[in-house]
Design an enzyme around this catalytic site. Structure first.
Site, mmCIF file in Angstrom:
data_model
loop_
_atom_site.group_PDB
_atom_site.id
_atom_site.type_symbol
_atom_site.label_atom_id
_atom_site.label_comp_id
_atom_site.label_asym_id
_atom_site.label_seq_id
_atom_site.Cartn_x
_atom_site.Cartn_y
_atom_site.Cartn_z
ATOM 1 N N ASP A 8 149.188 87.088 22.397
ATOM 2 C CA ASP A 8 148.741 88.324 21.724
ATOM 3 C C ASP A 8 148.726 88.222 20.203
ATOM 4 O O ASP A 8 148.821 89.245 19.522
ATOM 5 C CB ASP A 8 149.599 89.549 22.104
ATOM 6 C CG ASP A 8 149.402 90.037 23.525
ATOM 7 O OD1 ASP A 8 148.690 89.365 24.292
ATOM 8 O OD2 ASP A 8 149.966 91.091 23.870
ATOM 9 N N CYS A 44 145.615 88.493 28.693
ATOM 10 C CA CYS A 44 146.444 87.291 28.890
ATOM 11 C C CYS A 44 145.948 86.401 30.025
ATOM 12 O O CYS A 44 145.587 85.244 29.827
ATOM 13 C CB CYS A 44 147.891 87.688 29.172
ATOM 14 S SG CYS A 44 148.608 88.808 27.958
ATOM 15 N N ASN A 270 144.798 85.912 23.249
ATOM 16 C CA ASN A 270 143.938 87.070 22.963
ATOM 17 C C ASN A 270 144.382 87.672 21.643
ATOM 18 O O ASN A 270 145.463 87.365 21.143
ATOM 19 C CB ASN A 270 143.992 88.128 24.081
ATOM 20 C CG ASN A 270 145.402 88.564 24.441
ATOM 21 O OD1 ASN A 270 145.970 88.087 25.418
ATOM 22 N ND2 ASN A 270 145.985 89.442 23.643
HETATM 23 CA CA LIG Z 1 148.307 87.660 25.759
#
Ligand SMILES: [Ca+2]
Ligand SMILES: [Ca+2]
Length: 461
Positions: A8, A44, A270
């Site tokens: 993330d 993810c 991501n």
């Molecule tokens: Ca992720």
């Protein structure tokens, strides 16, 4: 070859704070930075499946984080784990190791095919247990931060691999900066004054141009902004352990004499948004915040301190490792090797891809919602809950200049990224018909593409 895969981490966080992370700054100084690196499925598990296989999500079919749309069980049940970058490299004599986060819903001690050594996080995203080659070992987060444990495992592996003599590939999946982004205790006081970025799209003033799932959001209030601000600081702090991990890895490579032979890739599965377009924290949209990721590569022959503007994707990582390791990537691979971009003489932008597909399904309870069914989508799915992850399924084409998105409920978005980089003004209703036709054509060519046809569609041929 080492892949440091953060969880993330958006491109902006690292871009704005690279100076705060001395080891990552050094990695960039000694390698090549890709300023236009993207994920094609900004969530993810779909992205991790893409990274392992080099495929768009519509081909590997892991389109969510949880069963039955996704998760590691889905990846296994579909037979996907039998052919990944790990198996390809293992077949060529590489030793392979996975340290840290693999995919969502990985529990227990099972080691997927292709991995010689396995130190995978076992359990949910809060788990501090590792499955260590068939044995569960718990780590007390009060005593040792999980990313520090992963750093020790990774450094130990590098030292052993250097003694062994055969080439190795290591996937190092950090837990940072995924929410709740608990920093290591020594970093708790860092970044006391950091402020949540407030780009022009933050709490977007006029959302009348936006599709319903965005348009219906009220302006952000302080009760929403304060936790986002706290999380942002913790994201910054949690990345300090990743910075140290990277430094320790590079040191271990240097001490063992392997640094000049080793490629280190640093990226994320991501991106992340926090307040843009009135959306609170999250991912899995086609907006820039979610699809842009950092990508830094250093290694033998990779030019130092260079940045490149080529559009590069998570689909490209597996075929890149395959080519660097002299393994054969299967024909099902949609991405392309980045090896030509790691040379002194990279192909010019006009000889590289000019578009790619972004796809994001929806996850409504345990219901499987197709990526997109056009206007055929059943009525009950046309009015998704008005939360970040409640948007309708989408497919979008991102070119160098535009983002054009089609939602499963029939809504559309079009942004001119040269004039409107913050995506404030959806031009779909007022678009030049020729432009729209062209973008629709590119999306149509990419939708459902496979293998070499994806690459041709991305090139616009
Ligand atoms: Ca992720
Ligand atoms: Ca607007």
């Amino acid at each position: 070859m080492i892949l440091v895969l953060t969880d993330d981490l958006d491109a902006r966080l690292l871009g704005e704070h690279l100076a705060d992370y001395p080891n990552l700054r050094e990695l960039a100084a000694e390698g090549t930075t890709f300023d236009n690196a993207f994920v094609t499925d900004p969530l993810c598990c779909p992205s991790r499946a893409t990274i392992l296989r080099g495929q768009y999500a519509h081909n590997h079919r892991v389109v969510g984080n949880w069963w039955p749309q996704g998760g590691s069980r889905k990846f296994r049940d579909l037979g996907r784990e039998g052919s990944t970058v790990a198996t390809w490299l293992q077949d060529e004599g590489y030793r392979t190791a996975l340290v840290g986060k693999y995919m969502n819903e990985y529990h227990g001690t099972r080691v997927p095919p292709g991995w010689d050594d396995w130190y995978g996080i076992s359990g949910d995203h809060l788990s501090t247990r590792l499955s260590e080659n068939g044995r569960i070992v718990g780590y007390d987060p009060e005593r040792r931060h999980l990313d520090d444990v992963l750093a020790e495992k990774a450094v130990g592996y590098v030292r052993r691999a250097a003694d062994d003599g055969s080439p190795f590939f290591m996937w190092l999946g950090t837990s940072a900066p995924h929410a709740p982004a608990e920093p290591a205790p020594r970093h708790e006081g860092a970044f006391p004054d950091a402020r949540l970025p407030r780009p022009p799209s933050f709490d977007e003033e006029d959302v009348s141009d936006k599709p319903g799932w965005v348009r219906d959001n009220a302006p952000l209030d302080q009760r929403q902004i304060s936790p986002m601000e706290n999380l942002y600081r913790n994201r910054l702090r949690s990345m300090l352990a990743v910075d140290e991990m990277t430094g320790r890895l590079v040191d271990a490579l240097e001490e063992s004499g392997e640094l000049k032979n080793t490629y280190v890739f640093f990226t994320s599965d991501n991106g992340w948004h926090a307040g843009e377009h009135r959306l609170t924290t999250g991912k899995w949209t086609a907006y820039e915040e979610d699809i842009r990721v950092p990508l830094i590569v250093r290694g033998p022959g990779v030019p130092e301190g260079r940045t490149l503007d080529h559009l590069v994707l998570n689909n490209d990582l597996a075929p890149t490792f395959a080519e660097l390791g002299e393994a054969q990537a299967p024909r099902f691979v949609d991405g392309r090797s980045l090896k030509p971009l790691l040379s002194d003489d990279p192909p010019p932008l006009e000889d590289w891809r000019t578009a790619f597909l972004v796809e994001a399904a929806t996850e409504l309870g345990a219901t499987v919602v197709p990526l997109l069914s056009g206007d055929q989508l059943p009525e009950k799915w046309r009015h998704a809950p008005r939360e970040d992850w409640g948007r309708p399924g989408l497919e979008a084409v991102r070119t160098e200049d535009h983002l054009y998105a089609e939602y499963g409920n029939g809504e559309r978005e079009l942004y001119d990224l040269r004039k409107d980089p913050y995506q404030l003004d959806n031009r779909y209703g007022a678009a030049d018909p020729e432009l729209l036709l062209r973008l629709r054509g590119r999306l149509a060519a990419l939708r459902g593409c496979a293998g070499a046809d994806c690459r041709a569609a991305e090139d616009g041929h």
